[in-house]
Scaffold this motif. Structure first.
Motif, PDB file in Angstrom:
ATOM      1  N   GLN A   1    -103.315 -38.729  31.631  1.00  0.00           N
ATOM      2  CA  GLN A   1    -103.746 -38.440  30.194  1.00  0.00           C
ATOM      3  C   GLN A   1    -104.932 -37.513  30.477  1.00  0.00           C
ATOM      4  OE1 GLN A   1    -101.964 -39.235  27.280  1.00  0.00           O
ATOM      5  NE2 GLN A   1    -103.169 -37.362  26.692  1.00  0.00           N
ATOM      6  N   MET A   2    -104.542 -36.358  30.122  1.00  0.00           N
ATOM      7  CA  MET A   2    -105.702 -35.520  30.364  1.00  0.00           C
ATOM      8  C   MET A   2    -106.084 -34.562  28.907  1.00  0.00           C
ATOM      9  SD  MET A   2    -104.594 -33.698  34.191  1.00  0.00           S
ATOM     10  CE  MET A   2    -102.859 -34.234  33.493  1.00  0.00           C
ATOM     11  N   TYR A   3    -106.965 -34.187  28.931  1.00  0.00           N
ATOM     12  CA  TYR A   3    -107.734 -33.502  27.715  1.00  0.00           C
ATOM     13  C   TYR A   3    -108.263 -32.152  27.764  1.00  0.00           C
ATOM     14  CZ  TYR A   3    -107.313 -38.238  26.021  1.00  0.00           C
ATOM     15  OH  TYR A   3    -106.969 -39.770  25.863  1.00  0.00           O
ATOM     16  N   GLN A   4    -108.240 -31.504  26.645  1.00  0.00           N
ATOM     17  CA  GLN A   4    -108.837 -30.200  26.837  1.00  0.00           C
ATOM     18  C   GLN A   4    -110.014 -30.115  25.683  1.00  0.00           C
ATOM     19  OE1 GLN A   4    -107.859 -27.816  29.100  1.00  0.00           O
ATOM     20  NE2 GLN A   4    -106.429 -29.375  29.784  1.00  0.00           N
TER      21      GLN A   4
ATOM     22  N   ALA B   1    -105.414 -34.059  23.545  1.00  0.00           N
ATOM     23  CA  ALA B   1    -104.836 -34.284  24.691  1.00  0.00           C
ATOM     24  C   ALA B   1    -103.788 -33.374  24.972  1.00  0.00           C
ATOM     25  CB  ALA B   1    -104.044 -35.509  24.383  1.00  0.00           C
ATOM     26  N   ASP B   2    -103.852 -32.763  25.976  1.00  0.00           N
ATOM     27  CA  ASP B   2    -103.207 -31.313  26.522  1.00  0.00           C
ATOM     28  C   ASP B   2    -103.027 -31.315  27.864  1.00  0.00           C
ATOM     29  OD1 ASP B   2    -101.868 -29.155  26.296  1.00  0.00           O
ATOM     30  OD2 ASP B   2    -103.467 -27.849  25.644  1.00  0.00           O
ATOM     31  N   PRO B   3    -101.636 -31.664  28.463  1.00  0.00           N
ATOM     32  CA  PRO B   3    -101.633 -31.335  29.899  1.00  0.00           C
ATOM     33  C   PRO B   3    -101.789 -30.011  30.341  1.00  0.00           C
ATOM     34  CG  PRO B   3     -99.755 -32.656  28.994  1.00  0.00           C
ATOM     35  CD  PRO B   3    -100.776 -32.268  27.814  1.00  0.00           C
TER      36      PRO B   3
ATOM     37  N   THR C   1    -113.651 -34.738  31.930  1.00  0.00           N
ATOM     38  CA  THR C   1    -113.804 -33.261  31.784  1.00  0.00           C
ATOM     39  C   THR C   1    -112.520 -32.496  31.901  1.00  0.00           C
ATOM     40  OG1 THR C   1    -115.381 -31.585  32.934  1.00  0.00           O
ATOM     41  CG2 THR C   1    -114.270 -33.098  34.368  1.00  0.00           C
ATOM     42  N   SER C   2    -112.607 -31.336  31.985  1.00  0.00           N
ATOM     43  CA  SER C   2    -111.227 -30.553  32.247  1.00  0.00           C
ATOM     44  C   SER C   2    -111.390 -29.598  33.330  1.00  0.00           C
ATOM     45  CB  SER C   2    -111.421 -29.469  30.885  1.00  0.00           C
ATOM     46  OG  SER C   2    -112.432 -28.593  31.280  1.00  0.00           O
TER      47      SER C   2
END
Length: 559
Positions: free
Chosen positions: A478-481, A456-458, A547-548
């Motif tokens: 809530q975004m992911y890398q 998890a990493d904006p 996805t990113s």
């Protein structure tokens, strides 16, 4: 935490300390093995003991036709303990053993590999024969194959200038056959779509295309270049003596029990022939529209289009963006006994039951245009044209749509509105485009974040701005890398999914086409009617954690 598989050295070291002991009366059996205690502590013959323990008895006839490679298990260890890997599914490894009482080895093996074991019992002779046959014909690593070639070092040095007979002899040698088999088997195992074998001044390179990205892999010595290329040519029934002109062929092989088709292409380069093998795995193709990444509203729009009685539907995007798979999914959706479906493709990549599929052959005059003319006389309900490449094919496809057929095809354009401009540039009259086209969909493939290691990493505001999204979109998202682990080969991604842009033909857009308006104005009109751009569709998948932002930007950067 994702499981880290140990190296071959670590496994060998862990297993090398083990002794052997007689099975005690109440010994517990590993997870995944049927649990049944022997009647006593007597020493039994292996097959009798297997029966008492409830192990499954197997024979050589049940062994896989192609070897299952477990890189962490060296061949020396397999031979020493009479073990044969049979099947690997998720976290379970099925092995054939000769000694069912060797619980120490089984326990250490499960611990070292971090998996459950299912043990089948077979005779030692059958296992040793299978190891020799399987691991002697393509399942060893490139390093061990190269060791086998050391004694034949000089035999391959003159292959570059060798005659046809010499090339054929060297390509038929066991080490070269094993090497090519290993390259193909390994590519299928890691899910590659293409194998690239490329000669350069400083050596021979092998790369696999995985999830659309080329990745380097272990390569054989440059001196084996001609032998390897010749071996693949023999398998594809190509002319091994012709090294000045490009050649194309096909290979059909079985890998781990699966039928694999390979499309082979060779081209001459400065330092020798470059060879690419496209892997077509029939068992892995997804033709269900519900699993391609469509959001519910886009899927509903596409299903409405493909159920129309007539008109032309276009799917656009660059090579490798999944256009053909989408068309196959659409055909699968409407493939019923009441409809006759004919396709013309170059080449036919996958076979669809109940669908008549034609492979174009320009060398004998069977082009898209000529084939399409004949298809219309076959009384079809639905026609799929692999690609509209020229004005003649475009005109016949549009005429077919206007005369009561549903036509599906592809174009190489960056976005959906650009397909209209492309047809007009080909010389198709604007009123024919306006009256025949019912919908255009652009698509790309983005890599899915690995579920085992994503973090998890904006994203930074700069990347969000590059995507064209306002900062307010970050609220509550809530975004992911990508991160990287063993499961995804440290790429951070595993698998792919589509992002889509659906342009539905409305009366307003038809009027703009009749006025010969630019594609930009047509796009703006479609957006007012609710069309979601590729990047907007990608953003929704970013917010869903699939996805990113970097991945969406990568596949849409030409916009």
């Amino acid at each position: 935490m994702p499981l880290r598989l140990p190296t071959a050295h670590e496994v060998s070291k862990a297993l090398g300390r083990l002794g052997r002991r007689r099975l005690p009366g109440g010994a517990a059996v590993l997870v995944g093995i049927p649990q049944a205690d022997p009647a006593g502590d007597a020493v039994l013959q292996p097959l009798e003991l297997a029966e008492k323990l409830g192990y499954r008895r197997c024979t050589a006839a049940e062994f896989p036709s192609s070897p299952i490679i477990v890189n962490e298990l060296p061949l020396k260890f397999l031979k020493q303990h009479a073990l044969l890997p049979l099947l690997r599914q998720g976290n379970r490894l099925t092995i054939a053993v000769a000694d069912p009482a060797d619980l120490h080895t089984f326990d250490a093996l499960a611990t070292a590999l971090g998996c459950e074991l299912e043990v089948w019992v077979c005779t030692r002779a059958e296992i040793e024969e299978a190891l020799e046959r399987s691991y002697g014909s393509g399942a060893t690593t490139i390093g061990s194959i190269i060791q086998d070639l050391k004694a034949e070092e000089g035999e391959y040095d003159d292959l570059v200038d060798g005659d046809e007979a010499h090339l054929r002899d060297m390509a038929s040698e066991a080490p070269v056959i094993r090497l090519v088999n290993h390259l193909i088997t390994r590519a299928v195992e890691v899910g590659a779509s293409d194998i690239h074998i490329e000669p350069f001044e400083n050596g021979l390179f092998v790369r696999y295309r995985i999830d659309g990205i080329l990745q380097d892999t272990e390569a054989p010595p440059a001196r084996l270049q001609a032998a390897i290329i010749s071996r693949v040519k023999i398998m594809a029934r190509l002319n091994i003596a012709e090294r000045r002109l490009p050649q194309d062929g096909r290979i059909r092989v079985r890998v781990a029990g699966r039928e694999i088709d390979l499309r082979v292409s060779t081209v001459p380069t400065l330092y020798g022939e470059s060879l690419v093998m496209r892997i077509l795995d029939r068992s892995s193709i997804v033709v269900d529209l519900n699993h391609l990444g469509f959001l519910p509203d886009t899927l509903k729009q596409l299903e409405g289009l493909i159920r129309r009685p007539h008109g032309i539907i276009l799917v656009t995007g660059p090579t490798g963006s999944g256009k053909t798979t989408t068309l196959y999914g659409a055909l699968e959706k409407i493939n019923t006994p009441e409809k006759k479906i004919i396709t013309i493709e170059d080449p036919v990549e996958y076979q669809l039951n109940g669908v008549n599929q034609i492979h174009v052959k320009p060398q004998i005059g069977l082009t898209f245009a000529n084939g399409l003319r004949s298809i219309v006389r076959q009384d079809p309900d639905v026609i799929m044209v692999g690609e509209i490449r020229d004005a003649e094919t475009a005109s016949i496809a549009i005429e077919s749509a206007l005369t009561g057929h549903l036509v599906l095809s592809t174009l190489h354009t960056n976005d959906s509105a650009g397909a209209i401009t492309r047809l007009l540039d080909m010389g198709v009259e604007h009123f024919l485009v306006a009256s025949s086209v019912v919908g255009i969909m652009a698509q790309r493939l983005v890599r899915l974040l690995c579920r085992d290691c994503r973090r998890a990493d904006p994203p930074e505001s700069a990347s969000l701005s590059a995507l064209g999204m306002p900062m307010e979109e970050l609220a509550g998202a809530q975004m992911y890398q990508p991160n990287g682990c063993e499961a995804c080969s440290h790429t951070g991604y595993r698998g792919r999914i589509g992002i889509f842009e659906m342009l539905l033909m409305t009366d307003e857009i038809r009027d703009l086409i009749l006025q010969k308006t630019s594609s930009q104005i047509i796009k703006q009109c479609a957006m007012r009617h609710g069309m979601r751009l590729l990047r907007q569709d990608g953003w929704l998948k970013v917010k869903a954690g699939l996805t990113s932002i970097a991945e969406v930007l990568r596949v849409t950067q030409e916009e």
